[in-house]
Design a protein around this motif. Structure first.
Motif, short mmCIF file in Angstrom:
data_model
loop_
_atom_site.label_atom_id
_atom_site.label_comp_id
_atom_site.label_asym_id
_atom_site.label_seq_id
_atom_site.Cartn_x
_atom_site.Cartn_y
_atom_site.Cartn_z
N UNK A 58 1.52 -6.05 -5.53
CA UNK A 58 2.69 -6.85 -5.89
C UNK A 58 3.21 -7.64 -4.70
N UNK A 59 3.18 -7.02 -3.53
CA UNK A 59 3.59 -7.72 -2.31
C UNK A 59 2.61 -8.85 -2.02
N UNK A 60 1.31 -8.61 -2.26
CA UNK A 60 0.31 -9.66 -2.04
C UNK A 60 0.56 -10.86 -2.93
N UNK A 61 0.95 -10.61 -4.18
CA UNK A 61 1.29 -11.72 -5.08
C UNK A 61 2.49 -12.48 -4.55
N UNK A 77 11.29 -4.39 -7.70
CA UNK A 77 11.23 -5.16 -6.46
C UNK A 77 9.98 -4.74 -5.69
N UNK A 78 9.17 -5.67 -5.23
CA UNK A 78 7.96 -5.31 -4.48
C UNK A 78 8.28 -4.40 -3.30
N UNK A 118 6.59 -4.53 -12.37
CA UNK A 118 6.07 -3.27 -11.84
C UNK A 118 4.77 -2.83 -12.48
N UNK A 119 4.60 -3.11 -13.76
CA UNK A 119 3.39 -2.68 -14.46
C UNK A 119 2.15 -3.43 -13.99
N UNK A 120 2.34 -4.60 -13.42
CA UNK A 120 1.19 -5.34 -12.90
C UNK A 120 0.54 -4.57 -11.76
N UNK A 121 1.36 -4.15 -10.80
CA UNK A 121 0.82 -3.39 -9.67
C UNK A 121 0.24 -2.07 -10.11
N UNK A 122 0.90 -1.39 -11.06
CA UNK A 122 0.39 -0.10 -11.55
C UNK A 122 -0.95 -0.27 -12.26
N UNK A 158 5.04 -10.78 -9.18
CA UNK A 158 5.20 -9.74 -8.17
C UNK A 158 6.35 -8.79 -8.49
N UNK A 159 7.27 -9.22 -9.35
CA UNK A 159 8.41 -8.38 -9.71
C UNK A 159 8.16 -7.59 -11.00
#
Length: 412
Positions: free
Chosen positions: A46-49, A218-219, A323-327, A320-321
């Motif tokens: 998420x931070x990378x995005x 929040x990332x 949360x399910x994307x990163x998970x 990036x905000x």
């Protein structure tokens, strides 16, 4: 006349729904490799995005919105970031990423005062070719171990893990070679989809973290610390992305019919890469540089509007905000990534070979043979110089050795 110019300027600034959708398409093209780097190095996707979006906007500001490119991380940084995280931890490695951005800015300064040929004088093909080969070949054991499933704990038999990784690899190969149009631009995503589907079929994927993850989050930004060992290790890595950057800028210029090395200038584009990379390091993301896959998308669509990249950056920040994307990205088994990495790291080594061939580097000349031989053996063999508190090895050692030999060995 003034009214017409004002109207055109207003039209350039005013977004359209088509531009917004096309911006999302550009992000999709970049998405596979954009998140691959953080997933392989332990950084937050998420931070990378977020940093890719912010870095692209910073690049556009630096270049005055003249170059239609999207910024994401170079594969050349996978090995050094992974090593740095294992050796000194994530904060210290991020400090090295910040320093890498400053090296980009230093190259920009050299180009500004000496012209574009300064890069060729410092980093000729006989230096860059072998170094890029080492970047790819040194990662070969990592890729093979991941493809064999040696890096995960599971009750699945080995042959099923091999099936997953090889399916990912074969899909990526087929799409890259046989696909047409837009699909040809997303071979990594295609490989991940097939590998992930097989992983679900074999019961290798745990969806619990995805279900529990919030929609809005929040990332997880991580801020750097600075250790001189990590900084010195990361600095030589910039050699390969610098060459890649020059090639990308020339490539996008040939597509659009404009010479971006003169307007806004190569020093501006290098400065933009450096600013974006340092900003990414300060926030916990991987380095951000110009991205070749998006240049391919621009070539295919013939859409040269810079504001499309602005929308791609905005989409990246918005995602990036979520949360399910990163998970979801974290749920991708490493064996899927391993299959793709086999091709990926081999292709990096092939780029180094191509640099030597394309520039007709004659290895029968003792000078060229010595530089190439030492870089390859030092890099692949694992040579290290132990100075007590600091160990010089790997790509950083190869970079220093190659540059010094190029400067001191006689040319005749």
């Amino acid at each position: 006349m003034v009214t017409n110019q004002t109207s055109q300027a207003s039209d350039q600034i005013k977004p359209s729904w088509l531009d917004i959708v096309t911006g999302a398409q550009m992000l999709f093209v970049a998405f596979g490799a954009l998140v691959l780097v953080p997933l392989l190095t332990g950084l937050n996707p998420n931070v990378a995005l977020f940093t890719a979006g912010v870095g692209t906007l910073l690049f556009q500001i630096t270049t005055r919105g003249k170059v239609p490119v999207f910024l994401a991380s170079s594969f050349a940084f996978i090995a050094p970031i992974s090593y740095g995280v294992a050796q000194w931890g994530i904060p210290a490695t991020l400090g090295g990423v910040v320093a890498a951005g400053l090296v980009f800015m230093f190259f920009a300064f050299l180009v500004k005062i000496n012209g574009t040929n300064i890069i060729e004088r410092i980093l000729p093909p006989v230096v860059t070719g072998p170094i890029i080969m080492v970047i790819g070949l040194s990662l070969a054991p990592v890729a093979v171990n991941m493809a064999m499933g040696n890096s995960i704990e599971t009750n699945l038999p080995k042959y099923q893990l091999i099936i997953i990784s090889m399916a990912s690899l074969i899909t990526t190969l087929v799409v890259a070679i046989r696909a047409k149009g837009f699909v040809k631009l997303v071979p990594i995503i295609s490989g991940i989809i097939v590998g992930y589907a097989l992983s679900c079929w074999f019961g290798l994927v745990d969806f619990t973290p995805v279900i529990k993850a919030p929609w809005f989050s929040i990332p997880d930004f991580t801020f750097p610390s600075f250790k001189w060992q990590a900084v010195l290790y990361m600095i030589p890595i910039v050699i390969a992305p610098t060459i890649e950057h020059v090639g990308d800028i020339m490539a996008i210029g040939s597509v659009t019919g404009k010479d971006y090395t003169k307007n806004p200038g190569l020093h501006k584009t290098l400065w933009g890469d450096g600013l974006a990379t340092s900003a990414a390091g300060f926030l916990g993301g991987p380095p951000c540089i110009t991205y070749a896959e998006v240049i391919g998308a621009v070539t295919l669509t013939r859409n040269f509007k810079t504001r499309i990249m602005t929308w791609a950056a905005i989409w990246a920040i918005i995602m990036s905000f979520v949360g399910k994307v990163g998970a979801f990205l974290s749920s991708i088994p490493t064996v899927v990534m391993g299959g793709i990495m086999v091709l990926l790291f081999g292709s990096i080594a092939s780029v180094g070979v191509n640099i030597l061939i394309k520039n007709k580097v004659d290895l029968s000349i003792s000078r060229n043979m010595c530089i190439t031989a030492l870089v390859l053996v030092f890099g692949i063999g694992g040579m290290l110089f132990d100075f007590g508190n600091y160990v010089l090895q790997g790509i950083s050692l190869c970079g220093i050795v190659a540059i010094i030999l190029n400067l001191i060995l006689p040319r005749n």
